[in-house]
Motif scaffolding. Structure first.
Motif, mmCIF file in Angstrom:
data_model
loop_
_atom_site.group_PDB
_atom_site.id
_atom_site.type_symbol
_atom_site.label_atom_id
_atom_site.label_comp_id
_atom_site.label_asym_id
_atom_site.label_seq_id
_atom_site.Cartn_x
_atom_site.Cartn_y
_atom_site.Cartn_z
ATOM 1 N N SER A 3 15.043 10.941 7.471
ATOM 2 C CA SER A 3 13.632 11.272 7.641
ATOM 3 C C SER A 3 12.772 10.012 7.573
ATOM 4 C CB SER A 3 13.198 12.276 6.573
ATOM 5 O OG SER A 3 13.417 11.737 5.268
ATOM 6 N N PHE A 4 13.182 8.958 8.260
ATOM 7 C CA PHE A 4 12.446 7.693 8.244
ATOM 8 C C PHE A 4 11.051 7.883 8.819
ATOM 9 C CE2 PHE A 4 11.034 4.033 10.740
ATOM 10 C CZ PHE A 4 10.906 3.093 9.741
ATOM 11 N N GLN A 5 10.050 7.297 8.144
ATOM 12 C CA GLN A 5 8.674 7.334 8.612
ATOM 13 C C GLN A 5 8.117 5.927 8.631
ATOM 14 O OE1 GLN A 5 7.186 10.196 5.609
ATOM 15 N NE2 GLN A 5 6.512 11.451 7.327
ATOM 16 N N ALA A 6 7.587 5.509 9.778
ATOM 17 C CA ALA A 6 6.975 4.186 9.870
ATOM 18 C C ALA A 6 5.678 4.137 9.073
ATOM 19 C CB ALA A 6 6.716 3.831 11.330
ATOM 20 N N ILE A 7 4.970 5.276 9.009
ATOM 21 C CA ILE A 7 3.743 5.387 8.231
ATOM 22 C C ILE A 7 3.933 6.540 7.247
ATOM 23 C CG2 ILE A 7 1.259 5.827 8.307
ATOM 24 C CD1 ILE A 7 1.225 4.627 11.099
ATOM 25 N N PRO A 8 4.066 6.264 5.955
ATOM 26 C CA PRO A 8 4.375 7.317 4.980
ATOM 27 C C PRO A 8 3.182 8.214 4.699
ATOM 28 C CG PRO A 8 3.980 5.261 3.847
ATOM 29 C CD PRO A 8 3.937 4.939 5.321
ATOM 30 N N THR A 9 3.446 9.351 4.083
ATOM 31 C CA THR A 9 2.392 10.290 3.713
ATOM 32 C C THR A 9 1.988 10.136 2.247
ATOM 33 O OG1 THR A 9 4.078 11.961 3.261
ATOM 34 C CG2 THR A 9 3.069 11.982 5.453
ATOM 35 N N ASP A 10 2.800 9.417 1.441
ATOM 36 C CA ASP A 10 2.420 9.120 0.072
ATOM 37 C C ASP A 10 2.634 7.637 -0.177
ATOM 38 O OD1 ASP A 10 5.151 9.158 0.210
ATOM 39 O OD2 ASP A 10 5.470 10.157 -1.705
ATOM 40 N N TYR A 11 2.044 7.126 -1.264
ATOM 41 C CA TYR A 11 2.036 5.684 -1.496
ATOM 42 C C TYR A 11 2.963 5.292 -2.637
ATOM 43 C CZ TYR A 11 0.320 0.922 -1.765
ATOM 44 O OH TYR A 11 0.243 -0.452 -1.738
ATOM 45 N N ASP A 12 3.797 4.288 -2.376
ATOM 46 C CA ASP A 12 4.685 3.714 -3.378
ATOM 47 C C ASP A 12 4.533 2.198 -3.296
ATOM 48 O OD1 ASP A 12 6.772 2.592 -4.806
ATOM 49 O OD2 ASP A 12 8.204 4.128 -4.265
ATOM 50 N N PRO A 13 3.970 1.543 -4.334
ATOM 51 C CA PRO A 13 3.734 0.095 -4.279
ATOM 52 C C PRO A 13 4.979 -0.717 -3.955
ATOM 53 C CG PRO A 13 2.615 1.040 -6.166
ATOM 54 C CD PRO A 13 3.489 2.134 -5.590
ATOM 55 N N LEU A 14 6.135 -0.302 -4.515
ATOM 56 C CA LEU A 14 7.377 -1.039 -4.285
ATOM 57 C C LEU A 14 7.796 -0.956 -2.828
ATOM 58 C CD1 LEU A 14 9.557 -2.723 -5.590
ATOM 59 C CD2 LEU A 14 10.767 -0.628 -6.177
ATOM 60 N N ARG A 15 7.712 0.233 -2.244
ATOM 61 C CA ARG A 15 8.045 0.398 -0.827
ATOM 62 C C ARG A 15 7.047 -0.353 0.051
ATOM 63 N NH1 ARG A 15 7.964 6.107 1.026
ATOM 64 N NH2 ARG A 15 8.806 5.176 2.927
ATOM 65 N N ALA A 16 5.762 -0.301 -0.326
ATOM 66 C CA ALA A 16 4.730 -0.948 0.483
ATOM 67 C C ALA A 16 4.926 -2.456 0.558
ATOM 68 C CB ALA A 16 3.346 -0.632 -0.073
ATOM 69 N N GLY A 145 -1.111 -3.443 4.822
ATOM 70 C CA GLY A 145 -1.473 -4.521 5.744
ATOM 71 C C GLY A 145 -1.613 -5.856 5.037
ATOM 72 N N GLY A 146 -2.646 -6.595 5.405
ATOM 73 C CA GLY A 146 -2.858 -7.915 4.831
ATOM 74 C C GLY A 146 -2.577 -9.020 5.829
ATOM 75 N N ARG A 147 -2.894 -10.214 5.438
ATOM 76 C CA ARG A 147 -2.668 -11.383 6.287
ATOM 77 C C ARG A 147 -1.605 -12.279 5.665
ATOM 78 N NH1 ARG A 147 -6.294 -12.083 10.321
ATOM 79 N NH2 ARG A 147 -8.218 -10.874 10.262
ATOM 80 N N LYS A 148 -0.854 -12.953 6.527
ATOM 81 C CA LYS A 148 0.262 -13.771 6.053
ATOM 82 C C LYS A 148 -0.218 -14.894 5.136
ATOM 83 C CE LYS A 148 4.483 -15.962 7.740
ATOM 84 N NZ LYS A 148 5.261 -16.330 8.943
ATOM 85 N N GLU A 149 -1.410 -15.437 5.423
ATOM 86 C CA GLU A 149 -1.907 -16.555 4.620
ATOM 87 C C GLU A 149 -2.116 -16.153 3.165
ATOM 88 O OE1 GLU A 149 -4.792 -15.824 7.566
ATOM 89 O OE2 GLU A 149 -2.703 -15.560 8.095
ATOM 90 N N SER A 150 -2.395 -14.863 2.936
ATOM 91 C CA SER A 150 -2.670 -14.419 1.570
ATOM 92 C C SER A 150 -1.403 -14.374 0.722
ATOM 93 C CB SER A 150 -3.313 -13.026 1.592
ATOM 94 O OG SER A 150 -2.360 -12.049 1.969
ATOM 95 N N GLY A 151 -0.246 -14.298 1.364
ATOM 96 C CA GLY A 151 1.010 -14.211 0.635
ATOM 97 C C GLY A 151 1.245 -12.861 -0.001
ATOM 98 N N GLN A 152 0.452 -11.863 0.351
ATOM 99 C CA GLN A 152 0.605 -10.533 -0.231
ATOM 100 C C GLN A 152 0.594 -9.497 0.888
ATOM 101 O OE1 GLN A 152 -1.660 -9.572 -3.872
ATOM 102 N NE2 GLN A 152 -2.186 -7.630 -2.928
#
Length: 218
Positions: A3-16, A145-152
């Motif tokens: 059941s892979f989802q490219a955009i999840p329906t719930d938030y998990d910081p570790l997965r994100a 999301g985020g930008r690569k320069e931020s490192g996060q």
């Protein structure tokens, strides 16, 4: 895993924090902070989250009037909330636009994403704070999301969806890869076999040459 989802329906910081959502350990301090955060959506935020879009990466000089001019083309706007510093009053570079209808918000999230306002390419997505269970904002190490320069970098949103893990190739792909590997293995075996035969013939020729040389001396 099926059941892979490219955009999840719930938030998990570790997965994100993982490009494919499979990381088992946090790789930056922000993820650790997000995992330990006890965040609850701001109850003071008004409006319908299903009708609201998040607008990020704004030029800090962009005003509410400019946003209204740009976003009213997608539907009737109920309210615009440009996030400002509570001390200085300066824009923090993101805002929320609430429409009267969910369809207008959906259209804006699709058509307004990556348009340029005040010389800045913006990012537009549906609001997550009140619609995605477990949500942790960027300031606490979460977000998307985020930008690569931020490192996060954070994944799982429209800006940076999860990449499908390699182990999730379908059975046809796996069989094709296995067949390819078997063909390559057979090819290597044939090459090795030919090399052994060539070396054997070369050794025979060298032995015959030495024998002729010995006989020619007499």
């Amino acid at each position: 895993m099926s059941s892979f989802q490219a955009i999840p329906t719930d938030y998990d910081p570790l997965r994100a924090g993982s490009i494919d959502g499979t990381d088992a350990d946090p790789h930056d301090n922000g993820i650790v902070r997000a995992l330990n955060a006890k965040y609850k959506p701001n109850k003071g935020v008004r409006g319908n989250p299903e009708c609201t879009v998040f607008v990020g990466r704004l030029n800090h000089s962009t005003t509410e009037e400019t946003l209204e001019e740009q976003f009213k083309r997608y539907g009737n706007i109920e309210h615009i909330r440009l996030i400002r510093d509570i001390v200085t009053g300066f824009s923090q570079g993101y805002a929320f636009v609430e429409y009267t209808e969910p369809n207008a918000a959906c259209r804006a999230s699709i058509e307004a994403n990556k348009i340029v306002i005040d010389d800045k390419e913006i990012m537009v997505d549906m609001e997550c704070e009140r619609t995605m269970p477990g949500w942790v904002p960027r300031r606490l190490g979460g977000g998307l999301g985020g930008r690569k320069e931020s490192g996060q970098l954070r994944f799982g949103g429209r800006d940076r969806p999860f990449k499908k893990p390699i182990m999730l190739h379908n059975a046809g792909d796996s069989e094709r890869f296995n067949n390819r590997d078997r063909r390559r293995s057979r090819s290597r075996e044939r090459r090795d076999d030919w090399r052994r035969r060539d070396h054997s013939r070369d050794d025979d020729h060298r032995r015959m040459g030495r024998s002729r040389e010995r006989y020619s001396r007499y």
